[in-house]
Write an enzyme that holds these catalytic residues in place. Structure first.
Site, mmCIF file in Angstrom:
data_model
loop_
_atom_site.group_PDB
_atom_site.id
_atom_site.type_symbol
_atom_site.label_atom_id
_atom_site.label_comp_id
_atom_site.label_asym_id
_atom_site.label_seq_id
_atom_site.Cartn_x
_atom_site.Cartn_y
_atom_site.Cartn_z
ATOM 1 N N THR A 13 45.993 49.453 44.708
ATOM 2 C CA THR A 13 46.486 50.601 43.944
ATOM 3 C C THR A 13 45.423 51.059 42.955
ATOM 4 O O THR A 13 45.345 52.222 42.584
ATOM 5 C CB THR A 13 47.790 50.225 43.194
ATOM 6 O OG1 THR A 13 47.620 48.938 42.596
ATOM 7 C CG2 THR A 13 48.976 50.214 44.123
ATOM 8 N N LYS B 132 38.904 39.729 48.390
ATOM 9 C CA LYS B 132 38.540 41.009 47.751
ATOM 10 C C LYS B 132 37.013 41.142 47.662
ATOM 11 O O LYS B 132 36.492 42.216 47.447
ATOM 12 C CB LYS B 132 39.203 41.089 46.380
ATOM 13 C CG LYS B 132 40.741 41.153 46.424
ATOM 14 C CD LYS B 132 41.340 41.072 45.033
ATOM 15 C CE LYS B 132 42.859 41.012 45.054
ATOM 16 N NZ LYS B 132 43.527 42.303 45.259
HETATM 17 C C1 LIG Z 1 53.798 33.069 44.996
HETATM 18 C C2 LIG Z 1 52.444 33.484 44.686
HETATM 19 C C3 LIG Z 1 52.268 34.965 44.863
HETATM 20 C C4 LIG Z 1 52.378 35.800 43.750
HETATM 21 C C5 LIG Z 1 52.188 37.161 43.917
HETATM 22 C C6 LIG Z 1 51.909 37.656 45.175
HETATM 23 C C7 LIG Z 1 51.738 39.136 45.283
HETATM 24 C C8 LIG Z 1 52.410 39.647 46.485
HETATM 25 C C9 LIG Z 1 50.321 39.452 45.351
HETATM 26 C C10 LIG Z 1 50.078 40.917 45.088
HETATM 27 O O1 LIG Z 1 50.067 41.338 43.967
HETATM 28 N N1 LIG Z 1 49.843 41.649 46.184
HETATM 29 C C11 LIG Z 1 49.302 42.966 46.003
HETATM 30 O O2 LIG Z 1 50.390 43.893 45.965
HETATM 31 C C12 LIG Z 1 49.910 45.214 45.719
HETATM 32 C C13 LIG Z 1 51.127 46.117 45.572
HETATM 33 O O3 LIG Z 1 51.732 46.338 46.779
HETATM 34 C C14 LIG Z 1 48.966 45.691 46.832
HETATM 35 O O4 LIG Z 1 48.488 46.959 46.503
HETATM 36 C C15 LIG Z 1 47.818 44.708 46.999
HETATM 37 O O5 LIG Z 1 47.054 45.065 48.111
HETATM 38 C C16 LIG Z 1 48.352 43.302 47.168
HETATM 39 O O6 LIG Z 1 47.294 42.337 47.179
HETATM 40 C C17 LIG Z 1 51.809 36.838 46.286
HETATM 41 C C18 LIG Z 1 52.003 35.458 46.120
#
Ligand SMILES: CCc1ccc([C@H](C)CC(=O)N[C@@H]2O[C@H](CO)[C@@H](O)[C@H](O)[C@H]2O)cc1
Length: 819
Positions: free
Chosen positions: A664, A560
Site C-alpha cells: 500500500t 521485500k
Molecule cells: C501472525 C503473524 C502475522 C501478523 C501479520 C500478518 C499480516 C497479514 C502481514 C501483513 O501486514 N500483510 C500485508 O498486508 C497488506 C495489506 O493487505 C499488503 O498490502 C501487504 O502486501 C502484506 O504484506 C501476517 C502474519
C-alpha cells in the site's frame, strides 16, 4: 440531542478559544500561562473531540433507529497514526484552530507534534484497517471497527551502534484524549475448563462449556470521523481486566503478590501487540488475545447493537463480519457456540446463519504466515471451540467426499485439521470454508490464492473467491500529508478529488503544461525541505539539497529485498572508490531506508545492522563528494511516512514477484508524485497498468519466471561468479570495509545470499541495476521526470480506499450507505 450546528457559535474563533480555555482549565486543571505543551495538546484534542461529539451521538442514534446492516470489521491491528490532524481535517477546523491558538499565543503545529501515534499495528494489514474505517465513515457506511487496545503498541525502534534495539511503546503515558472507556459495557470472557453434554427440556442433546477462568473486556470507543460529512463511526477496542481485581483476604494474609496475580494475569491479555508481521509465534497469549477481542465483539454487537427481541436467524441482515486475515477466525466457532449453546439453535440453523455473516480477507502469500493453532493448545484454552471446529471439519470432509468420491488425498489436503508436523487447526481453511466470500488484496495475489494457496477450495467453490485491490485514504496520505500538492490540485481541478479520487484524471492534460509542472516541482521541493528539517531535528540526519530522493520504507523482510537495494548502493559506491565510475557521472542521490524488524527475526536485524554500517561509511566517504548518501531514520511509523512519502522522487517496490500480496506504500508514493521502480508483484502490476509502462521502471522476473527458476533449481552463487559488478559489491562487504575490517561481521547476511537467497535477489540484480540506470537517465531530464510524476498522480485515483470499500460493498458486504 443538541447537535452543534456547523455554523454555530462554536464554529467561530472566539467560540473555539472559549472551549479550549475551558478544557485547559477544567480537564487539565491549569491556567494557560502555567500550562505545558502536553496540557495544551490534551485540551486541544478534547476541544476538537467536543466538536465531533454531537455528530457521533447523532450517528449512533440514527444508525440504531435505522436498524441498518453494519460492517463489523474484526482486526487484531489498527495502525491509526496521529488523530488530531485527521480530526481537524474531517471537521474542517484547521483554520479556526490555527487562529484560535494564535490568539492564545500558541502554535498548532507544535501541539500536533506533541501527539504520540497509537501504534496498534505492525504494518500493511494494520494500516489498511485504518484506511478502510476512514473510508467507510466518509462514505456514510455504518461500520464498527473491533480490535484490541494494546497497552503497548509496536515497539519504538532505536539504533545502538547501528543495531536495532526495541523500547516499549508507552503511547498512553501522557494521556489518551481520543478514547472513551465504558466499563459499564464490559464483557466477561471465559477460558479453559471442559465441556459437558446434557439433555435440554425437549430432550435434545446439548453441550455446555464449563470454563475455569475468565477476564473482563472493557470497551474503549474511538471516533472515526467522516470527511466533512457529519458522520462519526466507532472504533471499539477492548482492554482486559481481572474480573476480581484484588483478592483482599489473600492480601490481608500477607501474600501481596498473589492478591494481585489475577489482575496482572488478566491484564496481560491486552498488554502488548505481537511485533511479528509474517511468522506466527504460536504463543498461547496470542490465541488468548484473538479469542478475547472476538468474544467481546460478538457479545457486544448481539447484546448492545441489536434489539433485545431480535431473531438471530436474521443476523446476516444486520451485520457482515469481515475477518482481517486469519487472526480473528476463532469468531466462526464462537458464533456457532453462542447460537447453539446459548440461543438453542441446532447445528444446521447455526451454520446457516454463520456462513452468511462472515467474509475473509487473506493478506499474505508466505506459507509460514498462515496460522495453524495446535489442537493441544486450542483444546486446553477453548475446549468447546475445538469440538465445534472438529464438527465443522467433519461436515467439510463429507462435502468433499460427496463432490469427489474416493479422492481421499483431496479430503486430506482440504482438512481443516493438519496432522503434520503436529495436529493443528489451519485457520485459513476454516475461514475459507465458513466465509461467504474470500478475497485477496490485489489482482495477482487473488489469482495466486486461487491457483497456489487454496486451489482445492477454489475448484470446489469458485464463486466464493474474488479480488478487492487495496487502497489508501486520500485524506491522510494526500490532503493532510501533502498540503502543497493538494492546494495545487484543488486550484487546478477543484476540491472534489478528496472524496472522489478518480477526478485526479483531470490533471492529465496539465502534465504538458510547463507552468503546472513548475508548481508541481515546487511542491515536491517544499516537501523535501520540510523533510530535511524533520530528519535534522528528529535523527540528526542532514539531507542534502537537489538529490534524487530514493525511498524504501516498509517492514524489514527478506521477501521485500531491502538487501537488493543495499547491493545497488554498495555497487555504485564500489564502482566510484575503485575508479570504475567517475564520481561526477553519479546522479546525486540520497537513499532513505525506514524499516522495523520483528525482534525475533535475526536475518532482518542483521540486515538493519549492515544497512546502518553501509550508510555510515558511504555517507562519510569524501571520495563520493557527497553525491551518494544513505539515511536510515529510526522508528519508521505513520507519522514519519506522512513526511517522507510526499518528499520522495523514487519509490522502491522491489519484492520478489509473487511474494508481496499487494503493498500500500506503493500507492501512497504514486499518489504523491513519486515514480516507482518495481517488479510485477502485488499491486505494482495494477499501478504500472494504470500509469503506463513509460512512467514506471519495471525490472526483474515476473511470477511465472520466478516459479520456473525455482522449479529448475536456483543457484545464487552462479550469479555472483558471472556478474563482476555483483561480485565486487559482495566482496566489498566480505572484506570488512563496512565493519572496521571485521571480515566476518556480516557473514550471515552475505552467505545467506550466496548459498540460499530464497528470494532471488542475486537473480534480479542486473535487471535492477539496469532499471536504476534508466531512472538516472530520466531524472536528468527534469521536465520528462516531472511529466511522469504528474501522470502518476493523475492516473492513481483508482488506489483510493473509497474505491476498495465500494467493491467490498458491491461484491461482499451488500450494505448501504446511510443518507
Ligand atoms: C501472525 C503473524 C502475522 C501478523 C501479520 C500478518 C499480516 C497479514 C502481514 C501483513 O501486514 N500483510 C500485508 O498486508 C497488506 C495489506 O493487505 C499488503 O498490502 C501487504 O502486501 C502484506 O504484506 C501476517 C502474519
Amino acid at each position: 440531542v443538541a447537535t452543534a450546528p456547523v455554523n454555530g457559535p462554536l464554529f467561530s474563533v472566539d467560540g473555539f478559544v472559549k472551549e479550549f480555555i475551558h478544557e485547559l482549565n477544567t480537564a487539565q486543571g491549569v491556567a494557560l500561562a502555567r500550562s505545558s505543551v502536553n496540557d495544551q495538546y490534551l485540551a486541544l484534542a478534547r476541544t476538537v473531540k467536543n466538536y465531533l461529539m454531537a455528530r457521533w451521538l447523532d450517528t449512533n442514534r440514527k444508525t440504531r433507529e435505522a436498524k441498518v446492516k453494519t460492517v463489523g470489521y474484526l482486526s487484531a491491528e489498527y495502525l491509526l497514526g496521529r488523530q488530531l490532524g485527521n480530526a481537524l481535517l474531517a471537521s474542517d477546523l484547521n483554520e479556526i484552530a490555527d487562529k484560535g491558538l494564535e490568539l492564545c499565543g500558541l502554535d498548532l503545529v507544535t501541539l500536533r507534534n506533541q501527539e504520540v501515534e497509537p501504534g496498534l499495528g505492525n504494518g500493511g494489514l494494520g494500516r489498511l484497517a485504518a484506511c478502510f474505517i476512514d473510508s467507510l465513515a466518509t462514505m456514510n457506511v455504518p461500520c464498527i471497527g473491533y480490535g484490541i487496545r494494546y497497552e503497548y503498541g509496536i515497539f519504538r525502534q532505536t539504533f545502538v551502534d547501528g543495531r536495532q534495539v526495541e523500547q516499549p511503546d508507552t503511547w498512553l503515558a501522557l494521556g489518551s484524549p481520543w478514547e472513551f472507556p465504558h466499563p459499564d459495557a464490559s464483557v466477561q470472557v471465559n477460558f479453559g475448563g471442559h465441556t459437558e453434554k446434557y439433555r435440554d427440556a425437549d430432550g435434545k442433546e446439548r453441550t455446555h462449556w464449563l470454563p475455569d477462568w475468565n477476564v473482563l473486556g472493557v470497551p474503549y470507543n474511538y471516533m472515526v470521523p467522516g470527511y466533512l460529512n457529519g458522520r462519526v463511526n466507532t472504533l471499539r477496542l477492548w482492554s482486559a481486566q481481572a474480573t476480581k481485581a484484588f483478592d483482599l483476604p489473600t492480601f490481608n494474609a500477607g501474600d501481596y503478590a498473589q492478591a494481585v496475580r489475577a489482575q496482572t494475569f488478566a491484564e496481560n491479555i491486552s498488554k502488548v501487540l505481537y511485533p511479528e508481521d509474517s511468522t506466527p509465534q504460536g504463543k498461547e497469549l496470542r490465541l488468548q488475545q484473538q479469542y478475547f477481542f472476538v468474544a467481546c465483539s460478538l457479545r457486544d454487537f448481539i447484546d448492545n447493537e441489536l434489539e433485545d427481541d431480535f431473531d438471530l436467524h436474521h443476523l446476516d441482515e444486520r451485520i457482515i463480519l469481515q475477518l482481517n486475515d486469519t487472526h480473528p477466525v476463532i469468531a466462526v466457532p464462537e458464533l456457532m457456540r453462542i447460537l447453539m449453546d446459548e440461543k438453542g439453535f441446532d447445528w444446521d440453523e447455526a451454520w446457516a446463519v454463520t456462513t452468511k455473516c462472515f467474509a475473509y480477507t487473506c493478506h499474505t502469500l508466505l506459507p509460514e504466515a498462515l496460522e495453524v493453532w495446535p489442537t493441544e493448545l486450542l483444546g486446553r484454552l477453548l475446549p468447546r471451540h475445538l469440538e465445534i471446529i472438529y464438527a465443522i471439519n467433519e461436515q467439510l470432509l463429507e462435502e468433499v467426499r460427496e463432490a469427489y468420491p474416493g479422492d481421499e488425498l483431496r479430503a486430506r489436503r482440504m482438512s481443516i485439521i493438519a496432522e503434520f508436523p503436529e495436529r493443528g487447526v489451519r485457520m485459513a481453511y476454516l475461514a475459507t470454508y465458513a466465509a461467504t466470500k474470500v478475497n485477496g488484496v490485489a489482482a495477482l495475489h487473488s489469482q495466486l490464492l486461487r491457483d497456489k494457496v487454496l486451489p482445492d477450495f477454489s475448484e470446489m467453490w469458485p464463486d466464493r473467491f474474488t479480488n478487492v485491490t487495496n487502497g489508501v485514504t486520500p485524506r491522510r496520505f494526500v490532503k493532510m500529508a501533502n498540503p502543497k500538492l493538494s492546494e495545487l490540485i484543488s486550484d487546478t481541478i477543484g476540491g472534489g478529488w478528496v472524496t472522489d479520487l478518480e477526478r485526479l484524471r483531470e490533471l492529465e492534460p496539465f502534465a504538458d503544461d510547463p507552468d503546472f509542472r513548475a508548481q508541481f516541482a515546487a511542491a515536491k521541493d517544499w516537501n523535501k525541505r520540510r523533510l530535511a528539517e524533520v530528519l535534522r531535528k528528529r535523527d540528526g540526519i542532514d539531507l542534502p539539497d537537489g538529490h534524487l530522493l530514493d525511498v524504501m520504507v516498509k517492514r524489514l523482510h527478506e521477501y521485500k529485498r531491502q538487501s537488493l537495494k543495499l547491493l545497488h548502493v554498495v555497487s555504485l559506491y564500489e564502482q566510484v572508490i575503485s575508479g570504475k565510475l567517475p564520481v561526477d557521472q553519479l546522479t546525486p542521490r540520497t537513499v532513505v531506508f525506514g524499516a522495523k524488524a520483528a525482534p525475533g527475526y535475526k536475518m532482518a536485524k542483521d540486515t538493519i545492522h549492515l544497512i546502518n554500517r553501509v550508510a555510515a561509511t558511504v555517507s562519510a566517504d569524501p571520495r563520493l563528494e557527497g553525491r551518494l548518501k544513505v539515511a536510515f531514520p529510526a522508528n519508521y511509523n505513520v507519522t514519519l511516512a506522512e513526511k517522507l512519502i510526499p518528499a520522495a522522487d523514487l519509490s522502491e517496490q522491489i519484492s520478489l514477484a509473487g511474494m508481496e500480496a499487494s503493498g500500500t506504500g506503493n500507492m501512497k508514493f504514486a499518489l504523491n508524485g513519486a515514480l516507482t521502480i518495481g517488479t510485477d508483484d502485488g499491486a505494482n502490476v495494477e499501478i504500472r497498468e494504470l500509469v503506463g509502462d513509460k512512467h514506471f521502471f519495471l525490472f526483474g522476473m515476473n511470477e511465472p519466471q520466478v516459479a520456473e527458476l525455482g522449479a529448475k533449481g536456483y543457484n545464487p552463487e552462479s550469479y555472483y561468479e558471472d556478474n563482476p559488478q555483483l561480485k565486487a559489491a559482495l566482496d566489498l562487504v566480505l572484506s570488512g570495509h563496512f565493519s572496521g575490517g571485521d571480515q566476518h561481521l556480516f557473514d550471515a547476511v552475505v552467505y545467506n545470499l550466496l548459498n540460499s537467497d530464497r528470494f532471488m535477489a542475486l537473480a534480479d540484480f542486473q535487471s535492477y541495476v539496469d532499471a536504476q540506470a534508466r531512472v538516472e537517465e530520466r531524472y536528468a531530464d527534469t521536465d520528462a521526470w516531472t511529466r511522469s510524476a504528474v501522470l502518476n498522480v493523475a492516473r492513481s485515483g483508482f488506489f483510493s480506499s473509497d474505491r476498495s470499500m465500494r467493491e467490498y460493498i458491491q461484491r461482499i458486504w451488500h450494505t448501504q450507505p446511510m443518507m
